[in-house]
Motif scaffolding. Structure first.
Motif, mmCIF file in Angstrom:
data_model
loop_
_atom_site.group_PDB
_atom_site.id
_atom_site.type_symbol
_atom_site.label_atom_id
_atom_site.label_comp_id
_atom_site.label_asym_id
_atom_site.label_seq_id
_atom_site.Cartn_x
_atom_site.Cartn_y
_atom_site.Cartn_z
ATOM 1 N N SER A 140 4.135 11.061 -3.129
ATOM 2 C CA SER A 140 4.677 9.601 -2.881
ATOM 3 C C SER A 140 3.842 8.819 -1.783
ATOM 4 C CB SER A 140 5.976 9.620 -2.664
ATOM 5 O OG SER A 140 6.803 10.129 -3.753
ATOM 6 N N SER A 141 2.898 9.626 -1.106
ATOM 7 C CA SER A 141 1.989 8.897 -0.251
ATOM 8 C C SER A 141 0.629 9.094 -0.302
ATOM 9 C CB SER A 141 2.461 9.398 1.310
ATOM 10 O OG SER A 141 3.990 9.213 1.452
ATOM 11 N N VAL A 142 0.163 8.908 -1.458
ATOM 12 C CA VAL A 142 -1.283 9.114 -1.849
ATOM 13 C C VAL A 142 -2.229 8.305 -0.669
ATOM 14 C CG1 VAL A 142 -2.844 9.075 -3.646
ATOM 15 C CG2 VAL A 142 -0.576 9.540 -4.305
ATOM 16 N N TRP A 143 -1.729 6.934 -0.417
ATOM 17 C CA TRP A 143 -2.328 6.120 0.246
ATOM 18 C C TRP A 143 -2.844 6.663 1.655
ATOM 19 C CZ3 TRP A 143 -0.807 4.826 5.199
ATOM 20 C CH2 TRP A 143 0.650 5.059 5.314
ATOM 21 N N ARG A 144 -2.327 7.836 2.165
ATOM 22 C CA ARG A 144 -2.395 8.422 3.365
ATOM 23 C C ARG A 144 -3.674 9.193 3.648
ATOM 24 N NH1 ARG A 144 1.952 9.932 6.463
ATOM 25 N NH2 ARG A 144 0.127 10.791 7.830
ATOM 26 N N ALA A 185 0.782 -1.235 -0.251
ATOM 27 C CA ALA A 185 -0.099 -0.138 0.027
ATOM 28 C C ALA A 185 1.029 1.366 -0.041
ATOM 29 C CB ALA A 185 -1.072 -0.096 1.144
ATOM 30 N N THR A 186 1.927 1.280 0.605
ATOM 31 C CA THR A 186 2.762 2.438 0.755
ATOM 32 C C THR A 186 3.537 2.772 -0.570
ATOM 33 O OG1 THR A 186 4.696 1.082 1.476
ATOM 34 C CG2 THR A 186 3.296 2.350 3.210
ATOM 35 N N GLU A 187 3.537 2.247 -1.491
ATOM 36 C CA GLU A 187 4.143 2.367 -2.843
ATOM 37 C C GLU A 187 3.004 2.850 -3.698
ATOM 38 O OE1 GLU A 187 5.890 -1.013 -4.548
ATOM 39 O OE2 GLU A 187 7.346 -1.393 -2.745
ATOM 40 N N SER A 188 2.983 4.438 -3.660
ATOM 41 C CA SER A 188 1.940 5.118 -4.423
ATOM 42 C C SER A 188 2.386 6.239 -4.909
ATOM 43 C CB SER A 188 0.675 5.116 -3.735
ATOM 44 O OG SER A 188 0.723 5.903 -2.649
ATOM 45 N N VAL A 189 2.321 6.847 -5.983
ATOM 46 C CA VAL A 189 2.703 8.177 -6.523
ATOM 47 C C VAL A 189 1.843 8.841 -7.325
ATOM 48 C CG1 VAL A 189 4.427 9.226 -8.003
ATOM 49 C CG2 VAL A 189 5.216 7.191 -6.603
ATOM 50 N N LEU A 190 1.677 10.094 -7.232
ATOM 51 C CA LEU A 190 0.871 10.940 -8.054
ATOM 52 C C LEU A 190 1.642 12.300 -8.511
ATOM 53 C CD1 LEU A 190 -1.918 12.077 -9.146
ATOM 54 C CD2 LEU A 190 -2.203 13.229 -7.366
ATOM 55 N N ALA A 191 2.047 12.296 -9.670
ATOM 56 C CA ALA A 191 3.088 13.304 -10.227
ATOM 57 C C ALA A 191 2.017 14.288 -11.117
ATOM 58 C CB ALA A 191 4.272 12.530 -11.019
#
Length: 398
Positions: free
Chosen positions: A286-290, A256-262
């Motif tokens: 780099s923490s969209v899941w938060r 889950a911690t591997e998420s990116v929005l650029a």
């Protein structure tokens, strides 16, 4: 004594450079025949022969004296070193209602290792299907093996939303290795992928740990959007504005911690024939899941959801360093490029800036590093230029 290491390093560079230098002449031959071209329904049926290889090739001779490299010359011969592809393809094609359907059998010819490939292509209104595999010998004297079976199905009109699914089946092992589905519509693209994998549990202090047996699992969700729009002219019609946006998102469904929005965004101001100004920036989260930790089972580990609107505000609060540090969105770079078109010259000013991690301080800190350049080019002879550059190393001219 100080000159010896420098000399050895220079000789090593010369040898490395010599290894990358080569002369090569390649050739290819392709013959295709359509024996049933006079019969409209069977017109796509064909036979083709392909041969490609090296006609002349030089290879660096290891052990040559530095500064005077030697090269071995290779002329054509009947070996896999020279013959890169040699094959014969028979295609049975039919054209019902104007849609081409085909089944192709491709066999490699000596000196290449034996293989027999199958390629099925079906076309329907607003749909297409393709399946490929091959039966091949992986090494000289080895037994034959089946390659994976790959199927690809596409549904939708060429100018509208298109749904594509690609499925891969390992024939030898008897299970699916991956499956991916994607939706494309204009500048928008979304995809969902599954691959054969173990599941993962997050262990505090140890990171992600693989658990369970391998099976086909959902592995990643991704989406992207690219838009470019003409924002119109200024009130007096002298300036044209254009905006661009490129957003890319990916979320691992295994970790889950591997998420990116650029986000990459830009604005262009243009005065035709006089001036162009391009402003661009890049931000990354780099923490969209938060924003929704409960969706990934992370709430049980003590992660509280972050308000997305407050986070966006914090990322724009340039006046508040504490807010910028707490924001999940981080500025990665800014750039400005201005081109002034003169009668005989082009004058270009370019600025680039972004945060850089300073590891010489304790604790590590980020500093915003800026650089700019000024370039003057003569239109008649573009090779005649003059430039001034200012970066963290100081001023320099060219």
């Amino acid at each position: 004594h100080d000159a010896l290491p420098i000399l050895a390093q220079r000789e090593a560079w010369e040898v490395q450079d010599a290894r990358y230098r080569y002369e090569r002449v390649t050739g290819s031959l392709r013959l295709t025949a359509f024996p049933l071209r006079n019969r409209w329904l069977l017109a796509p049926t064909s036979l083709s022969y392909t041969l490609t290889g090296n006609l002349y090739n030089t290879v660096y001779r290891e052990g040559s004296a530095p500064g005077t490299p030697g090269y071995d010359i290779f002329w054509p011969d009947w070996s896999t070193d020279t013959i890169k592809s040699h094959s014969l393809t028979a295609t049975l094609g039919i054209r019902p209602y104007g849609f081409d359907q085909s089944l192709s059998l491709t066999t490699t010819l000596p000196p290449r290792l034996e293989s027999y490939g199958l390629d099925l292509k079906l076309a329907l209104p607003y749909a297409a299907l393709q399946g490929t595999t091959k039966y091949y010998r992986p090494a000289e004297g080895a037994g034959f093996l089946w390659d994976v079976l790959t199927t690809r199905a596409t549904l939708g009109p060429s100018g509208g939303p298109t749904l594509t699914n690609q499925f891969v089946w390992d024939i030898e092992k008897g299970y699916a290795t991956s499956n991916s589905a994607s939706l494309v519509w204009g500048g928008f693209r979304a995809s969902l992928a599954a691959r054969r994998s173990q599941s993962y549990d997050l262990v505090l202090g140890s990171g992600w740990q693989a658990v369970g047996e391998e099976e086909l699992r959902l592995s990643e969700a991704a989406a992207s959007y690219r838009a470019e729009t003409d924002l119109g002219l200024s009130r007096d019609g002298s300036v044209r504005f254009k905006g661009t946006l490129n957003a890319q998102f990916s979320q691992s469904l295994l970790k889950a911690t591997e998420s990116v929005l650029a986000l990459t965004y830009g604005l262009t101001l243009s005065v035709p024939g006089i001036l162009d100004v391009e402003i661009a920036g890049t931000s990354q989260n780099s923490s969209v899941w938060r924003y929704a930790p409960e969706w990934f089972g992370m709430s049980a580990l003590g992660f509280e959801p972050v308000n997305i609107f407050k986070d966006l505000w914090n990322s724009l609060s340039l006046w508040d360093p504490a807010a910028l540090r707490s924001a999940l969105f981080k500025l990665k770079g800014l750039s400005v490029k201005a081109t002034h078109y003169l009668e005989d010259w082009d004058l270009v000013f370019e600025y680039k800036g972004g945060p850089e991690l300073i590891t010489t301080a304790t604790p590590y800190i980020y500093e915003f590093i800026s650089s700019f350049s000024l370039l003057l080019t003569w239109k008649a002879i573009p090779q005649i230029t003059s430039s001034v550059v200012k970066d963290k190393e100081g001023f320099r001219t060219k």
